[in-house]
Motif scaffolding. Structure first.
Motif, PDB file in Angstrom:
ATOM      1  N   SER A 179       0.833  -1.195   0.000  1.00  0.00           N
ATOM      2  CA  SER A 179       0.000   0.000   0.000  1.00  0.00           C
ATOM      3  C   SER A 179       0.871   1.249   0.000  1.00  0.00           C
ATOM      4  CB  SER A 179      -0.916   0.001   1.231  1.00  0.00           C
ATOM      5  OG  SER A 179      -1.677   1.181   1.287  1.00  0.00           O
ATOM      6  N   ARG A 180       0.534   2.220  -0.862  1.00  0.00           N
ATOM      7  CA  ARG A 180       1.355   3.427  -0.963  1.00  0.00           C
ATOM      8  C   ARG A 180       1.045   4.440   0.134  1.00  0.00           C
ATOM      9  NH1 ARG A 180       0.659   2.438  -6.661  1.00  0.00           N
ATOM     10  NH2 ARG A 180      -1.071   3.913  -6.763  1.00  0.00           N
ATOM     11  N   PHE A 181      -0.098   4.290   0.790  1.00  0.00           N
ATOM     12  CA  PHE A 181      -0.406   5.128   1.958  1.00  0.00           C
ATOM     13  C   PHE A 181      -1.102   4.241   2.975  1.00  0.00           C
ATOM     14  CE2 PHE A 181      -2.938   7.793   4.691  1.00  0.00           C
ATOM     15  CZ  PHE A 181      -2.097   8.866   4.943  1.00  0.00           C
ATOM     16  N   MET A 231       1.696   7.002  10.148  1.00  0.00           N
ATOM     17  CA  MET A 231       1.203   7.047   8.776  1.00  0.00           C
ATOM     18  C   MET A 231       2.421   6.926   7.868  1.00  0.00           C
ATOM     19  SD  MET A 231       0.179  11.110   8.509  1.00  0.00           S
ATOM     20  CE  MET A 231       0.225  11.251   6.721  1.00  0.00           C
ATOM     21  N   GLN A 232       2.339   6.079   6.854  1.00  0.00           N
ATOM     22  CA  GLN A 232       3.468   5.822   5.965  1.00  0.00           C
ATOM     23  C   GLN A 232       3.086   6.168   4.534  1.00  0.00           C
ATOM     24  OE1 GLN A 232       4.426   1.674   6.713  1.00  0.00           O
ATOM     25  NE2 GLN A 232       5.818   2.246   8.342  1.00  0.00           N
ATOM     26  N   VAL A 233       3.999   6.852   3.868  1.00  0.00           N
ATOM     27  CA  VAL A 233       3.786   7.251   2.481  1.00  0.00           C
ATOM     28  C   VAL A 233       4.940   6.712   1.654  1.00  0.00           C
ATOM     29  CG1 VAL A 233       3.444   9.148   0.863  1.00  0.00           C
ATOM     30  CG2 VAL A 233       2.645   9.366   3.226  1.00  0.00           C
ATOM     31  N   ARG A 234       4.630   5.925   0.642  1.00  0.00           N
ATOM     32  CA  ARG A 234       5.647   5.449  -0.288  1.00  0.00           C
ATOM     33  C   ARG A 234       5.438   6.189  -1.596  1.00  0.00           C
ATOM     34  NH1 ARG A 234       5.445  -0.681  -1.873  1.00  0.00           N
ATOM     35  NH2 ARG A 234       3.995   0.142  -3.418  1.00  0.00           N
ATOM     36  N   MET A 235       6.334   7.136  -1.882  1.00  0.00           N
ATOM     37  CA  MET A 235       6.154   8.009  -3.031  1.00  0.00           C
ATOM     38  C   MET A 235       6.494   7.281  -4.319  1.00  0.00           C
ATOM     39  SD  MET A 235       4.990  10.631  -1.607  1.00  0.00           S
ATOM     40  CE  MET A 235       4.991  11.789  -2.955  1.00  0.00           C
ATOM     41  N   GLU A 236       5.565   7.310  -5.251  1.00  0.00           N
ATOM     42  CA  GLU A 236       5.777   6.744  -6.565  1.00  0.00           C
ATOM     43  C   GLU A 236       5.199   7.707  -7.596  1.00  0.00           C
ATOM     44  OE1 GLU A 236       4.174   2.802  -6.505  1.00  0.00           O
ATOM     45  OE2 GLU A 236       5.810   2.002  -5.286  1.00  0.00           O
ATOM     46  N   LYS A 237       5.012   7.224  -8.796  1.00  0.00           N
ATOM     47  CA  LYS A 237       4.523   8.094  -9.871  1.00  0.00           C
ATOM     48  C   LYS A 237       3.166   8.676  -9.541  1.00  0.00           C
ATOM     49  CE  LYS A 237       3.473   8.023 -14.821  1.00  0.00           C
ATOM     50  NZ  LYS A 237       3.446   7.203 -16.057  1.00  0.00           N
ATOM     51  N   TYR A 238       2.317   7.875  -8.912  1.00  0.00           N
ATOM     52  CA  TYR A 238       0.960   8.332  -8.622  1.00  0.00           C
ATOM     53  C   TYR A 238       0.855   8.704  -7.141  1.00  0.00           C
ATOM     54  CZ  TYR A 238       0.257   6.007 -13.074  1.00  0.00           C
ATOM     55  OH  TYR A 238       0.365   5.625 -14.371  1.00  0.00           O
ATOM     56  N   THR A 239       0.257   9.862  -6.883  1.00  0.00           N
ATOM     57  CA  THR A 239       0.185  10.355  -5.502  1.00  0.00           C
ATOM     58  C   THR A 239      -1.246  10.510  -5.009  1.00  0.00           C
ATOM     59  OG1 THR A 239       0.247  12.658  -6.283  1.00  0.00           O
ATOM     60  CG2 THR A 239       2.360  11.607  -5.754  1.00  0.00           C
ATOM     61  N   ASP A 240      -2.232  10.098  -5.839  1.00  0.00           N
ATOM     62  CA  ASP A 240      -3.612  10.278  -5.409  1.00  0.00           C
ATOM     63  C   ASP A 240      -4.007   9.324  -4.297  1.00  0.00           C
ATOM     64  OD1 ASP A 240      -3.511   8.062  -6.991  1.00  0.00           O
ATOM     65  OD2 ASP A 240      -5.175   8.636  -8.312  1.00  0.00           O
ATOM     66  N   ASN A 241      -3.081   8.423  -3.898  1.00  0.00           N
ATOM     67  CA  ASN A 241      -3.339   7.561  -2.749  1.00  0.00           C
ATOM     68  C   ASN A 241      -3.264   8.327  -1.440  1.00  0.00           C
ATOM     69  OD1 ASN A 241      -0.451   7.430  -3.747  1.00  0.00           O
ATOM     70  ND2 ASN A 241      -0.177   6.685  -1.656  1.00  0.00           N
ATOM     71  N   ILE A 242      -2.591   9.484  -1.446  1.00  0.00           N
ATOM     72  CA  ILE A 242      -2.476  10.311  -0.244  1.00  0.00           C
ATOM     73  C   ILE A 242      -3.766  11.096  -0.072  1.00  0.00           C
ATOM     74  CG2 ILE A 242      -1.133  12.100   0.919  1.00  0.00           C
ATOM     75  CD1 ILE A 242       1.159  11.476  -1.000  1.00  0.00           C
ATOM     76  N   PRO A 243      -4.370  11.096   1.128  1.00  0.00           N
ATOM     77  CA  PRO A 243      -5.584  11.890   1.330  1.00  0.00           C
ATOM     78  C   PRO A 243      -5.388  13.327   0.872  1.00  0.00           C
ATOM     79  CG  PRO A 243      -5.171  10.508   3.233  1.00  0.00           C
ATOM     80  CD  PRO A 243      -3.969  10.365   2.341  1.00  0.00           C
TER      81      PRO A 243
END
Length: 358
Positions: A132-134, A154-166
């Motif tokens: 999971s990216r977020f 809270m963990q954020v794995r940054m990739e090409k798409y960022t719309d997983n972040i609230p």
């Protein structure tokens, strides 16, 4: 949603059952505090040997390095300060690092705001899915560790798409990521120069993930930790902490408080950098005390790690550092093998590094 019992005073104790019930509730540590916990669940209690020197009285402090004019004739002086700090401490703080104060303040506010949203909303992001990216959870190693730590993350794995972040926090997290990536690349150049291998910018460097830690008030801070003693597995770590404090670094046999510096960032060498530097730089154990303040403690950590994770991508001490007088101290390995050993062990010292030592 059922709330797990907050008392550990039971005749029969089934740790696995209690941990699963807590995790299934998806309320996090803050949920326990909000439920009125005055006794921490037993699986958060650490053995006495983990709780030594919680109230360290040492007057020592990790180095604070001013990065102003880093590209001027001060560069060699800054390189030497960083080299010495990384060799003797493995930790240092930087000021005048180029990240605007408002970015620091907004990032802390965003992490605090997320964790103080209603539990029913946060629980939608609660997961242990490493893909999971977020995600939001309590202790990534909750089921592997001998004792849990009193924090939510809270963990954020940054990739090409960022719309997983609230959406509410996306702008702040992206700004933090962008600034810290520039800083980390600059620091790895300086660290490489300190090794005498020139401005070797580690092109393999990538932002693996950012984590935002939330340490709520703990009713029994003398019995647990906010984060257990560990070293970081990656190349370099950039830490933003608020003004409450609680971070401690192990220096020799002492635990040294890392007192917050206004506008400063904490930098530490990871195990991976210790290995590729052939022990010229030190990755050291550190921990966070359980928060005894009513105000929550917030910290944001960005880990930088190698991006090449294929079965044919091997790492080990940099060849430029080796000679008959200075042979390699570690064998070569893949990132997959390396991270696998770390995840299986969890936050418990740094002995997994010895698996790669010759």
């Amino acid at each position: 949603m059922a709330t797990p019992a907050v008392s550990s005073a039971t005749a029969e104790y089934d740790r696995a059952k209690e941990v699963k019930e807590f995790d299934d509730s998806k309320i996090g540590v803050k949920g326990l505090v909000d439920a009125g916990a005055i006794i921490i669940p037993r699986f958060f209690v650490h053995p006495p040997e983990n709780l030594t020197y919680l109230n360290s009285s040492s007057t020592k402090e990790i180095p604070v390095i001013d990065l102003a004019d880093v590209n001027s004739d001060r560069r060699s002086e800054i390189v030497e300060h960083i080299r010495l700090a990384s060799h003797t401490w493995g930790f240092f703080q930087v000021i005048n690092h180029g990240i605007p104060t408002f970015v620091l303040d907004e990032t802390i506010a965003a992490v605090k705001s997320f964790n103080e949203q209603p539990t029913t909303w946060k629980s939608e992001f609660y997961t242990r899915d490493q893909g999971s990216r977020f995600r939001f959870a309590t202790n990534f190693d909750l089921f592997q560790s001998k004792a849990a730590s009193w924090r939510d993350t809270m963990q954020v794995r940054m990739e090409k798409y960022t719309d997983n972040i609230p959406a509410t926090y996306r702008k702040e997290i992206l700004a933090w990521e962008a600034h810290t990536k520039v800083l980390a690349e600059s620091l790895t150049e300086l660290l490489s120069e300190g090794l005498g291998v020139g401005s070797r910018n580690l092109k393999e460097l990538c932002c693996l993930q950012t984590v935002g830690h939330y340490y709520p008030f703990c009713p029994q801070p003398e019995m647990t930790l906010g984060t257990a003693s560990h070293s970081d597995p990656g190349i370099l770590t950039v830490l933003l902490q608020d003004q409450i404090g609680g971070l401690q670094v192990k220096h020799g046999e002492e635990w040294i408080a890392v007192n917050p510096v206004a506008g400063g960032l904490v930098i530490n060498v990871g195990d991976f950098f210790e290995i590729i530097s052939n022990d010229e730089y030190k990755s050291v154990e550190h921990r966070v005390l359980a928060n005894n303040c009513r105000e929550p403690r917030i910290s944001i950590v960005t880990f930088f790690s190698p991006s090449k994770m294929g079965d044919t991508d091997f790492y080990g001490p940099l060849p430029d550092l080796l000679s008959p007088e200075k042979p390699p101290l570690y064998r070569n390995f893949t990132v997959g093998e390396y991270i696998g050993k770390f995840l299986n062990k969890g936050l418990d010292g740094k002995s997994y590094v010895d698996a790669f030592r010759l």
